[in-house]
Every structure is written in structure tokens, then in C-alpha cells.
Design a protein around this motif. Structure first.
Motif, PDB file in Angstrom:
ATOM      1  N   MET A  87       0.831  -1.193   0.000  1.00 11.98           N
ATOM      2  CA  MET A  87       0.000   0.000   0.000  1.00 11.98           C
ATOM      3  C   MET A  87       0.871   1.250   0.000  1.00 11.98           C
ATOM      4  N   SER A  88       0.467   2.260  -0.771  1.00 12.42           N
ATOM      5  CA  SER A  88       1.214   3.515  -0.773  1.00 12.42           C
ATOM      6  C   SER A  88       1.169   4.131   0.619  1.00 12.42           C
ATOM      7  N   ILE A  89       2.145   4.971   0.918  1.00 15.02           N
ATOM      8  CA  ILE A  89       2.159   5.581   2.249  1.00 15.02           C
ATOM      9  C   ILE A  89       0.953   6.501   2.432  1.00 15.02           C
ATOM     10  N   GLY A  90       0.513   7.133   1.350  1.00 16.93           N
ATOM     11  CA  GLY A  90      -0.695   7.952   1.436  1.00 16.93           C
ATOM     12  C   GLY A  90      -1.915   7.119   1.769  1.00 16.93           C
ATOM     13  N   GLY A  91      -2.007   5.924   1.157  1.00 12.65           N
ATOM     14  CA  GLY A  91      -3.117   5.024   1.445  1.00 12.65           C
ATOM     15  C   GLY A  91      -3.090   4.536   2.879  1.00 12.65           C
ATOM     16  N   SER A  92      -1.896   4.239   3.401  1.00 18.33           N
ATOM     17  CA  SER A  92      -1.776   3.790   4.784  1.00 18.33           C
ATOM     18  C   SER A  92      -2.211   4.874   5.760  1.00 18.33           C
ATOM     19  N   ILE A  93      -1.826   6.108   5.475  1.00 22.10           N
ATOM     20  CA  ILE A  93      -2.218   7.214   6.355  1.00 22.10           C
ATOM     21  C   ILE A  93      -3.722   7.450   6.295  1.00 22.10           C
ATOM     22  N   LEU A 138       4.058   7.799  12.396  1.00 17.73           N
ATOM     23  CA  LEU A 138       3.565   8.899  13.235  1.00 17.73           C
ATOM     24  C   LEU A 138       2.395   9.600  12.563  1.00 17.73           C
ATOM     25  N   ALA A 139       2.534   9.893  11.272  1.00 17.00           N
ATOM     26  CA  ALA A 139       1.451  10.546  10.539  1.00 17.00           C
ATOM     27  C   ALA A 139       0.200   9.681  10.533  1.00 17.00           C
ATOM     28  N   ARG A 140       0.392   8.382  10.391  1.00 14.19           N
ATOM     29  CA  ARG A 140      -0.746   7.467  10.378  1.00 14.19           C
ATOM     30  C   ARG A 140      -1.475   7.488  11.721  1.00 14.19           C
TER      31      ARG A 140
END
Length: 241
Positions: A87-93, A138-140
Motif C-alpha cells: 500500500m502507498s504511504i498515502g493510502g496507509s495514512i 507517526l502521521a498514520r
């Protein structure tokens, strides 16, 4: 800002008592550093706060309430296993965001908040360094708009050269967002740097707790003194500013 309260919490695995009648308060807008050696029970205690481990007795409360959904979020030790590699990091967040949020804009805001380029939102975790992955983690956690954050050994899997930057970020985010935080580490140099209060855990029990300055300057328990005596040799290379 919210208060996290462990009220006489015990956790038993079969015949093993991993957490033994622990009461601990994480006050509004403060960082409590929970320190102890591996196997002391500190990660088990943290896991009860987010429902990953059921309590055998006692209760975990936020502002006196048992319902902690979304109010408490956790950042885990290993940045390599905490993110889905497909999963892209944007999708994970975005997964942890509440409904009705402009996810693209919020992902960009959160990446900027943890000092990552929003243009990296489409990247897969494999393209990031360990420090960058921990920033994504952290962002997630922040995507759920928590009031309390549990940080469980979040620098221990990172190179020493990266640890200081992540600690600076954690301290800055906690102050800017007014978060209450339980910061778990076996590393007293790390705990000293980020914490308002320090709790020392040994064999499933809290053996000492108080303001960080007092615990570090005038430790009341022999185990705390042993940890302090070992810390300068063990963590001399850690550099934060």
C-alpha cells in the motif's frame, strides 16, 4: 488534551503475571516516559490502552471513560512491519482518517507535519528509509486525530544517526498538538529527553514514578539507580538538539 489512566491493571498469560496491579496516570498534555528492561511488562501495559491485549483485572480510562476508540493511537517499534508493503504511504495514512475528511489534502498536511514531502504520498514503504517510515507511522497515528498517543520503543530499531531527528519531531509534535503521550523505552537517555514525568517498571510493577527531574536527580529505588548508572555508557552516542 486528555488524561489516560491505568487503574490497577493486571495482565496474566496463563500462569505468568506480565502486568501486576499497575496504576499510572498520563496527565493532560504531558509526556510520561515508561522505562524498564526487556520483559518488564511495559509494552504489554501499553497494548492494553489500545485494546490489543485484554486486561485480566482493572481498567484503562480516558478522562474517566472506558470507550477509547480513536482517542488513543499507538506507534509501534518496527517501522518496517507496521506498514503494508503493498500500500502507498498515502493510502496507509488515509486508512485511519474519520469519515468526511478530504483525504488527499489531509494526507498532504500530515506528511508536511512530520517533515516529509507530500509528493511522496504515492510511494511504497520499500522506497523509504527507516527514519522516513517511522515518520509515516507517526502521521498514520495522527490521522485518527487522537488525544493520546502511545509510542512504543519507536527509535530502538533506527540507526543512532536518525534517532535524534525522530525524537526532535516527537517532542515538537507533542507540544504543537497538545497531545498526552506515553513514551516507552529501555533507553533512559531517550526518556530523559522527551518526558515530563518518568515511571520505572520492573517485573510487571511500577517501582518508581514522579517528575522527570526528581526521578533522574534523586532516584528512590535501587533499580532506577542501576538504570541511571548504566545509561551513560550504553547511550553515549545518542545526540539530540
Amino acid at each position: 488534551m486528555s488524561e489516560l489512566f491505568f487503574d490497577r491493571v493486571s495482565v496474566r498469560y496463563g500462569h505468568h503475571l506480565a502486568v501486576d496491579d499497575v496504576s499510572l496516570v498520563v496527565p493532560h498534555g504531558q509526556v510520561v516516559g515508561l522505562v524498564g528492561e526487556s520483559g518488564s511488562g511495559k509494552s504489554t501495559l501499553a497494548a492494553t490502552a489500545v485494546g490489543l491485549v485484554p486486561v485480566t483485572s482493572g481498567q484503562v480510562l480516558v478522562d474517566g471513560e472506558r470507550d477509547r476508540r480513536r482517542r488513543v493511537q499507538m506507534v509501534f517499534q518496527d517501522p518496517y512491519s507496521s506498514l503494508d508493503p503493498r500500500m502507498s504511504i498515502g493510502g496507509s495514512i488515509a486508512e485511519g482518517m474519520p469519515r468526511g475528511v478530504d483525504k488527499k489534502a489531509e494526507v498532504a498536511r500530515l506528511l508536511e507535519l512530520v517533515n516529509l514531502d507530500p509528493g511522496r504520498a504515492s510511494s511504497l514503504p520499500a522506497r523509504l528509509s527507516g527514519g522516513q517510515r517511522q515518520r509515516v507511522a507517526l502521521a498514520r497515528a495522527l490521522a485518527g486525530r487522537p488525544e493520546v498517543v502511545i509510542a512504543d520503543e519507536i527509535t530502538s530499531a533506527l540507526d543512532v544517526s536518525v534517532q535524534g531527528a525522530v525524537l526532535n519531531l516527537v517532542r515538537d509534535l507533542q507540544r504543537r498538538l497538545g497531545l498526552s503521550m506515553l513514551f516507552i523505552s529501555h533507553n533512559l537517555a531517550v526518556v530523559r529527553y522527551v518526558s515530563d514525568r518518568i515511571a520505572v517498571m520492573k517485573d510487571g510493577r511500577i517501582v518508581e514514578e514522579g517528575p522527570a527531574a526528581r526521578v533522574l536527580a534523586e532516584p528512590g529505588h535501587e533499580y532506577t539507580r542501576e538504570l541511571l548508572a548504566a545509561a551513560p555508557r550504553r547511550h553515549a552516542r545518542l545526540e539530540v538538539s
